[in-house]
Scaffold this motif. Structure first.
Motif, PDB file in Angstrom:
ATOM      1  N   ILE A   8       0.854  -1.189   0.000  1.00 20.81           N
ATOM      2  CA  ILE A   8       0.000   0.000   0.000  1.00 20.81           C
ATOM      3  C   ILE A   8       0.891   1.241   0.000  1.00 20.81           C
ATOM      4  O   ILE A   8       1.756   1.386   0.865  1.00 20.81           O
ATOM      5  N   TRP A   9       0.663   2.111  -0.957  1.00 22.63           N
ATOM      6  CA  TRP A   9       1.427   3.373  -1.036  1.00 22.63           C
ATOM      7  C   TRP A   9       0.598   4.478  -0.395  1.00 22.63           C
ATOM      8  O   TRP A   9      -0.570   4.664  -0.725  1.00 22.63           O
ATOM      9  N   LEU A  10       1.206   5.213   0.535  1.00 27.06           N
ATOM     10  CA  LEU A  10       0.511   6.283   1.259  1.00 27.06           C
ATOM     11  C   LEU A  10       0.960   7.643   0.743  1.00 27.06           C
ATOM     12  O   LEU A  10       2.129   7.820   0.385  1.00 27.06           O
ATOM     13  N   ASP A  11       0.021   8.602   0.740  1.00 25.98           N
ATOM     14  CA  ASP A  11       0.440   9.955   0.356  1.00 25.98           C
ATOM     15  C   ASP A  11       1.082  10.645   1.556  1.00 25.98           C
ATOM     16  O   ASP A  11       1.053  10.137   2.682  1.00 25.98           O
ATOM     17  N   LYS A  12       1.684  11.782   1.323  1.00 26.79           N
ATOM     18  CA  LYS A  12       2.482  12.440   2.355  1.00 26.79           C
ATOM     19  C   LYS A  12       1.642  12.977   3.512  1.00 26.79           C
ATOM     20  O   LYS A  12       2.191  13.332   4.553  1.00 26.79           O
ATOM     21  N   HIS A  13       0.327  13.059   3.335  1.00 21.96           N
ATOM     22  CA  HIS A  13      -0.532  13.595   4.400  1.00 21.96           C
ATOM     23  C   HIS A  13      -1.052  12.493   5.330  1.00 21.96           C
ATOM     24  O   HIS A  13      -1.751  12.796   6.297  1.00 21.96           O
ATOM     25  N   THR A  14      -0.733  11.232   5.030  1.00 26.13           N
ATOM     26  CA  THR A  14      -1.250  10.107   5.825  1.00 26.13           C
ATOM     27  C   THR A  14      -0.287   9.757   6.954  1.00 26.13           C
ATOM     28  O   THR A  14       0.923   9.683   6.735  1.00 26.13           O
ATOM     29  N   ASP A  15      -0.839   9.582   8.129  1.00 29.88           N
ATOM     30  CA  ASP A  15      -0.037   9.130   9.264  1.00 29.88           C
ATOM     31  C   ASP A  15       0.222   7.635   9.086  1.00 29.88           C
ATOM     32  O   ASP A  15      -0.701   6.823   9.184  1.00 29.88           O
ATOM     33  N   PRO A  16       1.469   7.223   8.820  1.00 34.74           N
ATOM     34  CA  PRO A  16       1.744   5.805   8.555  1.00 34.74           C
ATOM     35  C   PRO A  16       1.412   4.891   9.732  1.00 34.74           C
ATOM     36  O   PRO A  16       0.937   3.778   9.528  1.00 34.74           O
ATOM     37  N   ALA A  19      -2.286   4.355   9.716  1.00 34.63           N
ATOM     38  CA  ALA A  19      -2.673   3.479   8.605  1.00 34.63           C
ATOM     39  C   ALA A  19      -2.333   2.019   8.923  1.00 34.63           C
ATOM     40  O   ALA A  19      -3.110   1.108   8.628  1.00 34.63           O
ATOM     41  N   ARG A  20      -1.166   1.823   9.555  1.00 34.69           N
ATOM     42  CA  ARG A  20      -0.775   0.456   9.915  1.00 34.69           C
ATOM     43  C   ARG A  20      -1.724  -0.118  10.971  1.00 34.69           C
ATOM     44  O   ARG A  20      -2.119  -1.276  10.906  1.00 34.69           O
ATOM     45  N   LEU A  45       5.963  -1.505   8.077  1.00 34.98           N
ATOM     46  CA  LEU A  45       6.203  -0.226   7.429  1.00 34.98           C
ATOM     47  C   LEU A  45       7.607  -0.217   6.835  1.00 34.98           C
ATOM     48  O   LEU A  45       8.548  -0.701   7.464  1.00 34.98           O
TER      49      LEU A  45
END
Length: 267
Positions: A8-16, A19-20, A45
């Motif tokens: 899954i690729w996250l954009d820069k505004h997403t808290d990794p 999301a995890r 991650l």
């Protein structure tokens, strides 16, 4: 075949970390619907710091059972309850020997049929045979070209006892002899190369890894509280012992910093 991966690729505004945590929660809900022989998946991650790969907490699960049974319990019960804790990067369960197929035969029967162990080994090798066909170039959707190795394989998608029994070994007196006709097939735990026991009981190792930016002291407190609850639900004869705690070292170093800072201000 044998495993899978979802990236899954996250954009820069997403808290990794958030999301995890959400992905771990969804996996915990979906896992009971997966086939029974699928291990509990883990979410990781991408990171560049090798030090983050070191566990911050390690436990041993002790029980008067076979290692493979203890590990299966840890995979199916303990890991799903610890993995979703926010800040946990990965939970590794290890210590049991892998399962293997065992074939027992009567050499006198083989001698009468004119079959050698080499005939049996040849058929089994062909079951998982892989042969390289060379290198080819494929083009990705992005337009980038990538070189890939092409392999021909005869490996079965599922190899079970019935698959082995139906393998054709040799034609003897006009009759095809199958593997199931001349061997007894068992699925057993492989022989251990070494033993490690506590009070005569087998142990399984559970290693917990923290996210790179997690507060390990606070995360350790939450995790230990969750494991204390787990201990109350363990089957009879099972116990969990803490064998490594990186948070104790962190607390000790923090106390040194506080003490030195206080002396500095006082001076």
């Amino acid at each position: 075949n044998g495993g899978g991966r979802v990236t899954i690729w996250l954009d820069k505004h997403t808290d990794p970390d958030a999301a995890r945590f959400e992905a771990s929660t969804i996996l915990r809900q979906v896992w009971p619907q997966l086939p029974s022989n699928v291990g509990y998946p883990h979410v990781s991650l991408s990171r560049s710091d090798d030090k983050s790969r070191r566990p911050f907490l390690s436990y041993t699960l002790i029980a008067p059972k076979k290692p493979i049974e203890i590990q299966q319990y840890a995979q199916e019960v303990i890991k799903p309850r610890i993995s979703p804790i926010k800040g946990i990067y990965q939970v590794n369960v290890s210590g049991a020997n892998p399962m293997e197929w065992q074939f027992e035969y009567d050499y006198k029967q083989l001698e009468v049929l004119g079959i050698t162990t080499g005939d049996i080994q040849s058929v089994l090798n062909n079951l998982v045979k892989k042969e390289s066909l060379g290198i080819t170039t494929v083009q990705k959707s992005s337009g980038e070209k990538q070189r890939m190795r092409v392999v021909m394989t005869t490996e079965q998608l599922t190899v079970d006892e019935e698959t082995f029994k139906t393998l054709e070994i040799k034609k003897v007196n006009g009759r095809i002899v199958h593997l199931g006709d001349i061997v007894t097939i068992n699925r057993v735990e492989s022989e251990p190369g070494s033993y490690y026991r506590i009070n005569g009981m087998n142990t399984i190792y559970i290693s917990l890894f923290a996210n790179e930016h997690a507060n390990q002291v606070e995360l350790g407190r939450k995790t230990k509280a969750a494991i204390d609850e787990l201990r109350n639900d363990l089957p009879e004869g099972y116990s969990m012992q803490l064998t490594y705690d990186a948070t104790e070292y962190i607390k000790e170093e923090m106390n040194k910093i506080y003490f030195r800072s206080g002396l500095t201000i006082l001076i």
